[in-house]
Motif scaffolding. Structure first.
Motif, PDB file in Angstrom:
ATOM      1  N   LEU A   1      25.040  42.197  53.273  1.00  0.00           N
ATOM      2  CA  LEU A   1      26.097  41.564  52.498  1.00  0.00           C
ATOM      3  C   LEU A   1      26.407  42.356  51.230  1.00  0.00           C
ATOM      4  N   ALA A   2      25.367  42.885  50.607  1.00  0.00           N
ATOM      5  CA  ALA A   2      25.567  43.660  49.377  1.00  0.00           C
ATOM      6  C   ALA A   2      26.451  44.862  49.615  1.00  0.00           C
ATOM      7  N   ALA A   3      26.442  45.397  50.827  1.00  0.00           N
ATOM      8  CA  ALA A   3      27.246  46.580  51.139  1.00  0.00           C
ATOM      9  C   ALA A   3      28.669  46.239  51.566  1.00  0.00           C
ATOM     10  N   ALA A   4      28.962  44.972  51.852  1.00  0.00           N
ATOM     11  CA  ALA A   4      30.313  44.597  52.264  1.00  0.00           C
ATOM     12  C   ALA A   4      31.261  44.783  51.088  1.00  0.00           C
ATOM     13  N   PRO A   5      32.324  45.567  51.250  1.00  0.00           N
ATOM     14  CA  PRO A   5      33.193  45.893  50.099  1.00  0.00           C
ATOM     15  C   PRO A   5      33.722  44.676  49.356  1.00  0.00           C
ATOM     16  N   ILE A   6      34.149  43.637  50.066  1.00  0.00           N
ATOM     17  CA  ILE A   6      34.742  42.500  49.359  1.00  0.00           C
ATOM     18  C   ILE A   6      33.697  41.757  48.532  1.00  0.00           C
ATOM     19  N   ILE A   7      32.465  41.701  49.018  1.00  0.00           N
ATOM     20  CA  ILE A   7      31.400  41.052  48.248  1.00  0.00           C
ATOM     21  C   ILE A   7      31.014  41.885  47.046  1.00  0.00           C
ATOM     22  N   ARG A   8      31.000  43.201  47.212  1.00  0.00           N
ATOM     23  CA  ARG A   8      30.693  44.075  46.068  1.00  0.00           C
ATOM     24  C   ARG A   8      31.729  43.882  44.967  1.00  0.00           C
ATOM     25  N   ARG A   9      32.987  43.699  45.355  1.00  0.00           N
ATOM     26  CA  ARG A   9      34.015  43.521  44.329  1.00  0.00           C
ATOM     27  C   ARG A   9      33.862  42.172  43.618  1.00  0.00           C
ATOM     28  N   ILE A  10      33.519  41.140  44.365  1.00  0.00           N
ATOM     29  CA  ILE A  10      33.291  39.846  43.723  1.00  0.00           C
ATOM     30  C   ILE A  10      32.106  39.929  42.770  1.00  0.00           C
ATOM     31  N   GLU A  11      31.018  40.534  43.223  1.00  0.00           N
ATOM     32  CA  GLU A  11      29.804  40.604  42.417  1.00  0.00           C
ATOM     33  C   GLU A  11      29.946  41.519  41.207  1.00  0.00           C
ATOM     34  N   SER A  12      30.832  42.500  41.278  1.00  0.00           N
ATOM     35  CA  SER A  12      30.977  43.465  40.175  1.00  0.00           C
ATOM     36  C   SER A  12      32.183  43.161  39.293  1.00  0.00           C
ATOM     37  N   ASN A  13      32.756  41.957  39.437  1.00  0.00           N
ATOM     38  CA  ASN A  13      33.880  41.530  38.594  1.00  0.00           C
ATOM     39  C   ASN A  13      35.114  42.403  38.746  1.00  0.00           C
ATOM     40  N   THR A  14      35.363  42.919  39.949  1.00  0.00           N
ATOM     41  CA  THR A  14      36.557  43.738  40.176  1.00  0.00           C
ATOM     42  C   THR A  14      37.427  43.182  41.290  1.00  0.00           C
ATOM     43  N   ALA A  15      37.155  41.952  41.729  1.00  0.00           N
ATOM     44  CA  ALA A  15      37.956  41.355  42.799  1.00  0.00           C
ATOM     45  C   ALA A  15      39.363  41.040  42.303  1.00  0.00           C
ATOM     46  N   THR A  16      40.330  41.092  43.203  1.00  0.00           N
ATOM     47  CA  THR A  16      41.715  40.767  42.898  1.00  0.00           C
ATOM     48  C   THR A  16      42.088  39.449  43.581  1.00  0.00           C
ATOM     49  N   LEU A  17      43.247  38.906  43.201  1.00  0.00           N
ATOM     50  CA  LEU A  17      43.715  37.685  43.847  1.00  0.00           C
ATOM     51  C   LEU A  17      43.951  37.918  45.334  1.00  0.00           C
ATOM     52  N   ASP A  18      44.412  39.121  45.674  1.00  0.00           N
ATOM     53  CA  ASP A  18      44.603  39.441  47.086  1.00  0.00           C
ATOM     54  C   ASP A  18      43.268  39.445  47.836  1.00  0.00           C
ATOM     55  N   ASP A  19      42.204  39.929  47.171  1.00  0.00           N
ATOM     56  CA  ASP A  19      40.862  39.876  47.782  1.00  0.00           C
ATOM     57  C   ASP A  19      40.484  38.433  48.108  1.00  0.00           C
ATOM     58  N   TYR A  20      40.724  37.535  47.158  1.00  0.00           N
ATOM     59  CA  TYR A  20      40.352  36.131  47.373  1.00  0.00           C
ATOM     60  C   TYR A  20      41.158  35.521  48.516  1.00  0.00           C
ATOM     61  N   ARG A  21      42.452  35.831  48.558  1.00  0.00           N
ATOM     62  CA  ARG A  21      43.270  35.301  49.655  1.00  0.00           C
ATOM     63  C   ARG A  21      42.789  35.826  51.002  1.00  0.00           C
ATOM     64  N   LYS A  22      42.425  37.106  51.047  1.00  0.00           N
ATOM     65  CA  LYS A  22      41.931  37.667  52.311  1.00  0.00           C
ATOM     66  C   LYS A  22      40.618  37.015  52.719  1.00  0.00           C
ATOM     67  N   LEU A  23      39.751  36.738  51.745  1.00  0.00           N
ATOM     68  CA  LEU A  23      38.486  36.081  52.054  1.00  0.00           C
ATOM     69  C   LEU A  23      38.735  34.703  52.669  1.00  0.00           C
ATOM     70  N   LEU A  24      39.639  33.934  52.068  1.00  0.00           N
ATOM     71  CA  LEU A  24      39.946  32.602  52.591  1.00  0.00           C
ATOM     72  C   LEU A  24      40.554  32.685  53.980  1.00  0.00           C
ATOM     73  N   LEU A  25      41.480  33.599  54.168  1.00  0.00           N
ATOM     74  CA  LEU A  25      42.153  33.717  55.464  1.00  0.00           C
ATOM     75  C   LEU A  25      41.159  34.025  56.571  1.00  0.00           C
ATOM     76  N   HIS A  26      40.251  34.951  56.317  1.00  0.00           N
ATOM     77  CA  HIS A  26      39.307  35.353  57.363  1.00  0.00           C
ATOM     78  C   HIS A  26      38.209  34.325  57.578  1.00  0.00           C
ATOM     79  N   LEU A  27      37.772  33.635  56.526  1.00  0.00           N
ATOM     80  CA  LEU A  27      36.770  32.594  56.704  1.00  0.00           C
ATOM     81  C   LEU A  27      37.339  31.417  57.499  1.00  0.00           C
ATOM     82  N   ARG A  28      38.609  31.100  57.290  1.00  0.00           N
ATOM     83  CA  ARG A  28      39.223  29.969  57.982  1.00  0.00           C
ATOM     84  C   ARG A  28      39.136  30.141  59.486  1.00  0.00           C
TER      85      ARG A  28
END
Length: 618
Positions: free
Chosen positions: A419-446
């Motif tokens: 999980l630590a190596a997953a790019p989207i999680i690294r961005r969330i954990e390192s305070n560099t996530a964007t709103l588009d990242d969050y939308r993509k996370l929701l879309l794929h989890l759904r």
């Protein structure tokens, strides 16, 4: 959005033992006819010892890619991370082992690890700085969180007497000069978007890399005997055979020594422009690391700087040319590593790197500032605690449960690393996530969550009467889970997403594989092993969901209503995990059942991590 960039680890690798000047002549098999040129060059360059990837008989002991991989490994060890944390590998070298494929591909293959972006910078001494520039820019704009830049050269094998004998006497001083100047080695740096938490880092203030090939002729080359500007038909590839090219001396490294004073004059022009533009303040520089091939040229550089009234005090200059030799693309990193390792830099001090390249005249400059350890707690690179949510076996656990708890802990450790190596999680954990990242996370989890209630319900129908309590628990769980996808849809729309888009989204490769696996297991008789799947899924929600919600709210200015799915699961999954713990310790788990639980947990972990990794691929 851009951010500060830091060099957080340094590593170097120099093959074999240090060789003095008599030993390098023996290993290269130098002819007596070259003795005068050798003594003249060695007297000028001041090199006392150097390293060759050659044994006592002159046979090559390592590949250039191996030198680079060793330096990268040393830099990662210095930083305290692994190749699994690296998502960009940028390399620079003068002569790779193979013309094709690219040098970065070969170094990546040697390092192993996982898929990552790579870059091969060609050139001569400044190619290492070109690699660093690429790594810095990628981290600065947030494309990568951890990158490595490496410069490496293995030139000794091209300097053996047999290569000069094959040139049919067409050598000359332009070939002899480099023969007694160059040596083998590699150096690497780790590049990150924040300082390391456990020691000093070097903040990169700026990096400037410029070519003057539009004005200048070729100075250092191989592949042709023509100096200046080679004409069509004169390169080594234009010859009828490789043997013919070697016979005419095209494969020897050559340098027009008479052009080198011009190199330093042009370099001074660029140095002065940096001062004039306000990027460089010579009195404010505490350390200078400058690549030059000979002690003789150091004096020329100092003279030019003093005449221009731009000199930095001589005691602030550091070099290890005398003991490491000229390692080409690696030289600046080999210097930096030794200065770093010997604690030469103190917080607040500024370091200037200078690399003039004689190939066709290019120059690289960089200013670094030493900073202390990060003063605010850095987010963990792993999205979950290192310890398993199950903790350690209890004193009352039987052998089967004790074994299961210990083995599930190992599965959890591997899951956390992936999980630590997953790019989207690294961005969330390192305070560099964007709103588009969050939308993509929701879309794929759904797309995965909508199947959750279904396979849990199927599992409930597969339990026999003997496992009535597990069937009842599965029915309750399915009832609680089957509406969760609506929370995802609501959050998606609340942050600017289109409802039709998320409802019509397709599963990515990880989601599809995960659902298929879980439906398959749920359809088997008495699927006790699905406790392993719940261990991963509910454990992740318990460990991470609420924290991710908080991080996203902080980074993106969101409300709790816009992160309701993650926030809800931070609490609900804790209750589900407690139910799982009770079931595991209820006395129904045999050793064979425990083995199935662990196996299903391992597969679920791999596929769940793949689901998150694949978000950036869609």
């Amino acid at each position: 959005m851009t951010r500060e960039v830091y060099l957080t680890g340094c590593g170097a690798y120099l093959p074999g033992e240090p060789l003095d000047n008599d030993e390098i002549a023996r290993r290269l098999g130098a002819a007596d006819s070259s003795k005068a040129a050798r003594e003249r060059v060695l007297a000028a360059n001041g090199i006392r010892t150097r390293h060759y990837a050659l044994d006592a008989s002159g046979a090559t002991t390592m590949l250039n890619e191996e030198l680079a991989a060793e330096a990268v490994t040393a830099a990662l060890k210095d930083r305290g991370v692994t190749v699994a944390d690296v998502t960009l590998l940028a390399t620079g070298t003068t002569q790779p082992d193979l013309p094709v494929p690219g040098f970065a591909s070969m170094v990546h293959g040697r390092l192993g690890g996982h898929p990552m972006e790579i870059l091969s910078a060609g050139g001569v001494c400044a190619s290492g700085m070109a690699a660093l520039h690429a790594a810095v820019n990628a981290v600065r704009v947030g494309e990568h969180d951890t990158a490595v830049a490496v410069g490496s050269d293995l030139v000794s094998r091209a300097l053996r007497q047999s290569r000069y004998d094959a040139a049919d006497g067409r050598t000359g001083f332009d070939a002899e000069f480099l023969r007694w100047t160059l040596s083998d080695g590699a150096g690497a740096v780790v590049v990150e978007g924040r300082p390391r938490p456990d020691g000093p880092s070097l903040r990169l203030d700026w990096l400037h890399h410029v070519s003057y090939a539009h004005e200048e002729r070729v100075c250092m080359r191989t592949g042709t005997t023509d100096g200046g500007v080679p004409a069509a038909g004169t390169t080594w590839l234009d010859q009828p055979t490789a043997a013919a090219a070697e016979k005419q001396g095209s494969l020897l490294l050559r340098q027009d020594v008479r052009s080198l004073p011009r190199l330093f004059q042009v370099g001074l022009r660029e140095y002065a422009a940096l001062v004039r533009d306000g990027r460089l303040d010579p009195p404010g520089i505490d350390h200078v690391l400058c690549h030059y091939s000979a002690e003789h040229f150091r004096g020329q550089i100092f003279t030019l700087l003093r005449e221009a009234n731009l000199m930095i005090d001589e005691e602030r200059w550091f070099t290890n040319l005398h003991t490491r030799g000229n390692t080409g693309a690696a030289s600046i990193f080999v210097m930096l590593e030794e200065a770093w390792r010997t604690n030469r830099f103190a917080p607040g001090e500024k370091i200037l790197l200078i690399v003039p390249e004689s190939g066709r005249f290019s120059f690289a400059f960089a200013q670094l500032t030493c900073v202390g350890p990060e003063t605010t707690p850095a987010p963990s690179v792993a999205p979950v605690a290192a310890a398993s949510p199950l903790g350690i076996p209890g004193t009352e656990d039987d052998d089967a449960v004790r074994w299961a708890v210990l083995e599930l802990g190992k599965v959890w450790d591997d899951f956390a690393r992936r999980l630590a190596a997953a790019p989207i999680i690294r961005r969330i954990e390192s305070n560099t996530a964007t709103l588009d990242d969050y939308r993509k996370l929701l879309l794929h989890l759904r797309q995965q969550v909508i199947d959750g209630g279904r396979w849990i319900a199927r599992a409930a129908s597969s339990f026999s009467a003997e496992l009535f309590e597990l069937r009842s628990a599965a029915i309750r769980h399915a009832a609680e889970e089957h509406r969760d996808f609506r929370l995802l849809e609501r959050d998606y729309v609340a942050v600017g997403g289109d409802l039709e888009t998320i409802q019509n989204g397709r599963q990515n490769v990880g989601s599809e594989a995960l659902s298929a696996f879980l439906f398959h297991r749920a359809g088997l008789p008495d699927p006790v092993d699905l406790m392993g799947a719940m261990f991963i899924i509910e454990g992740l929600g318990t460990a991470c969901a609420d924290r991710w919600a908080s991080l996203l709210r902080e980074q993106l200015g969101l409300t709790e209503e816009q992160t309701s799915f993650l926030h809800y699961h931070g609490g609900a999954d804790a209750e589900h995990f407690e139910m799982l713990t009770d079931a595991l310790r209820s006395g129904i788990v045999t050793r064979s059942g425990a083995e199935r639980i662990v196996r299903t947990a391992a597969v679920t972990a791999r596929l769940y991590a793949l689901q998150l990794e694949a978000i950036d691929d869609e």
